[in-house]
Design a protein around this motif. Structure first.
Motif, mmCIF file in Angstrom:
data_model
loop_
_atom_site.group_PDB
_atom_site.id
_atom_site.type_symbol
_atom_site.label_atom_id
_atom_site.label_comp_id
_atom_site.label_asym_id
_atom_site.label_seq_id
_atom_site.Cartn_x
_atom_site.Cartn_y
_atom_site.Cartn_z
ATOM 1 N N CYS A 199 5.322 -5.389 23.578
ATOM 2 C CA CYS A 199 5.482 -6.296 24.715
ATOM 3 C C CYS A 199 6.906 -6.820 24.885
ATOM 4 C CB CYS A 199 4.548 -7.494 24.571
ATOM 5 S SG CYS A 199 2.789 -7.080 24.534
ATOM 6 N N TRP A 200 7.554 -7.273 23.787
ATOM 7 C CA TRP A 200 8.839 -7.957 23.902
ATOM 8 C C TRP A 200 9.779 -7.518 22.778
ATOM 9 C CZ3 TRP A 200 4.274 -10.753 22.735
ATOM 10 C CH2 TRP A 200 3.575 -11.236 23.846
ATOM 11 N N ILE A 201 11.087 -7.536 23.058
ATOM 12 C CA ILE A 201 12.086 -7.345 22.010
ATOM 13 C C ILE A 201 13.215 -8.356 22.158
ATOM 14 C CG2 ILE A 201 11.671 -4.868 21.689
ATOM 15 C CD1 ILE A 201 14.325 -4.380 23.253
ATOM 16 N N SER A 202 13.823 -8.694 21.024
ATOM 17 C CA SER A 202 15.093 -9.421 20.990
ATOM 18 C C SER A 202 16.107 -8.529 20.296
ATOM 19 C CB SER A 202 14.950 -10.736 20.218
ATOM 20 O OG SER A 202 13.990 -11.569 20.817
ATOM 21 N N VAL A 203 17.358 -8.559 20.755
ATOM 22 C CA VAL A 203 18.391 -7.669 20.231
ATOM 23 C C VAL A 203 19.583 -8.492 19.754
ATOM 24 C CG1 VAL A 203 19.974 -5.776 20.741
ATOM 25 C CG2 VAL A 203 17.718 -5.813 21.810
ATOM 26 N N ALA A 204 19.956 -8.314 18.492
ATOM 27 C CA ALA A 204 21.181 -8.898 17.944
ATOM 28 C C ALA A 204 22.129 -7.744 17.635
ATOM 29 C CB ALA A 204 20.893 -9.702 16.692
ATOM 30 N N VAL A 205 23.301 -7.753 18.255
ATOM 31 C CA VAL A 205 24.239 -6.656 18.065
ATOM 32 C C VAL A 205 25.580 -7.196 17.562
ATOM 33 C CG1 VAL A 205 24.873 -6.712 20.526
ATOM 34 C CG2 VAL A 205 25.374 -4.669 19.170
ATOM 35 N N THR A 206 26.079 -6.572 16.498
ATOM 36 C CA THR A 206 27.399 -6.907 15.952
ATOM 37 C C THR A 206 28.350 -5.794 16.349
ATOM 38 O OG1 THR A 206 26.380 -8.038 14.082
ATOM 39 C CG2 THR A 206 28.692 -7.434 13.859
ATOM 40 N N LEU A 207 29.431 -6.134 17.027
ATOM 41 C CA LEU A 207 30.351 -5.160 17.616
ATOM 42 C C LEU A 207 31.748 -5.293 17.032
ATOM 43 C CD1 LEU A 207 29.333 -5.749 21.348
ATOM 44 C CD2 LEU A 207 28.759 -3.724 19.980
ATOM 45 N N PRO A 208 32.408 -4.159 16.715
ATOM 46 C CA PRO A 208 33.803 -4.234 16.281
ATOM 47 C C PRO A 208 34.728 -4.723 17.394
ATOM 48 C CG PRO A 208 32.812 -2.100 15.748
ATOM 49 C CD PRO A 208 31.874 -2.795 16.658
#
Length: 319
Positions: free
Chosen positions: A82-91
């Motif tokens: 149903c749902w997602i949360s996204v945590a992204v670490t970027l250079p």
């Protein structure tokens, strides 16, 4: 200490035990009581550059895989995503990379009717963490500890192509352009077995998805259910390209230990076996019966009458 030893030693003992937590640490998802009819299934996975995907992987494939591996966990519980949360670490902030990355995410979320509801962005070495949530009717969730003595062990799809792709990346095997494209597709764009999970929850007793490797993950299922298993490698649906390139023995070893297949392993009783096979056939979902559970608490892998042994069972984060 290895990954699961770390979890057992430091994270399972805690001072809080809530009544609304039906399943906590130790399965593909946690199960939280939402109401009298449904559980919310929750899972979190992190993908790190150079560990879970090649450093030169396309942004679109990274976005796809980050979602797919989480939806695969939900599928293993029989849940509807149903749902997602996204945590992204970027250079760095690369707008073209982010455009492709989010396109990979949204291709899968649109297909499965999943909404992105939040997350986080920060600076550092490239990694992606997704928390996915879905729902499953109470009494229908598939956990690792539900298998019974005598249950039959099944697997969806086939296994080994992603492992062969990793060997090709490491120059351990030579593939034609057509072969390499096929196995790289399996590695970079896995297809979570969401429909299969929702069908088998009506018939199966236990399930797990194949992330660390067939042998490692069936071992997790056996330990949770306090049972053993007999598996004949002749019954495992090994991708043909593995046999062509590695021979029967090498193909079996890679198929059992490489991981990244994101197929489902599940167990079913004699009583439910025919009905399950019939419904999955009507849904055009390929399954194979590869073994049977027993009381031994041992993992017995054979080729016909010959017993096989393996120095490793699958992927380990810490070794």
């Amino acid at each position: 200490m290895k990954e699961f030893e770390v979890i057992r030693e430091f994270f399972t003992a805690q001072p809080v035990s809530r009544k609304d937590v039906a399943m906590g640490i130790g399965d593909d998802c946690a199960l939280i009581q939402a109401n009298n009819d449904k559980y919310i299934a929750i899972t979190t996975d992190t993908l790190v550059a150079g560990v879970h995907f090649p450093n030169d992987a396309s942004a679109r494939s990274i976005g796809h895989k980050a979602v797919a591996v989480n939806l695969s966990d939900l599928a293993a519980m029989g849940a509807e995503p149903c749902w997602i949360s996204v945590a992204v670490t970027l250079p760095e902030v690369d707008t073209e990379w982010l455009r492709e990355f989010t396109a990979g995410i949204f291709e899968l979320t649109e297909y499965f009717n999943v909404q992105l509801i939040g997350g986080d962005t920060t600076s550092g070495p490239l990694s992606i963490t997704i928390t996915a949530q879905g729902t499953v009717p109470q009494g229908k969730a598939l956990c690792r500890n539900g298998a019974a003595n005598g249950d039959w062990v099944y697997i969806t799809g086939d296994v080994g192509k992603a492992g062969l792709a990793l060997q090709a990346i490491r120059n351990q095997v030579e593939l034609s352009p057509r072969e390499k494209n096929a196995v790289m597709e399996a590695l970079n764009y896995p297809k979570p077995q969401v429909l299969a999970g929702q069908i088998i929850r009506e018939y199966a007793s236990a399930a797990i998805d194949i992330s660390d490797g067939l042998l490692a993950d069936v071992t997790h299922l056996c330990r949770a259910s306090k049972l053993g298993v007999n598996i004949d490698v002749n019954d495992i649906p090994i991708a043909e390209v593995l046999i062509d390139k590695l021979g029967e023995e090498g193909a079996a070893r890679l198929a059992l230990t490489a991981g990244d297949d994101y197929q489902l392993i599940f167990t079913v009783s004699d009583t439910n076996k025919v009905a399950l096979e019939t419904e999955l056939s009507h849904a055009n979902i390929k399954i194979s019966c590869i073994g049977q559970m027993n009381k031994s608490e041992q993992i017995n892998i054979t080729r016909g009458d010959t017993s096989l042994s393996f120095s490793e069972s699958g992927f380990e984060h810490f070794s």
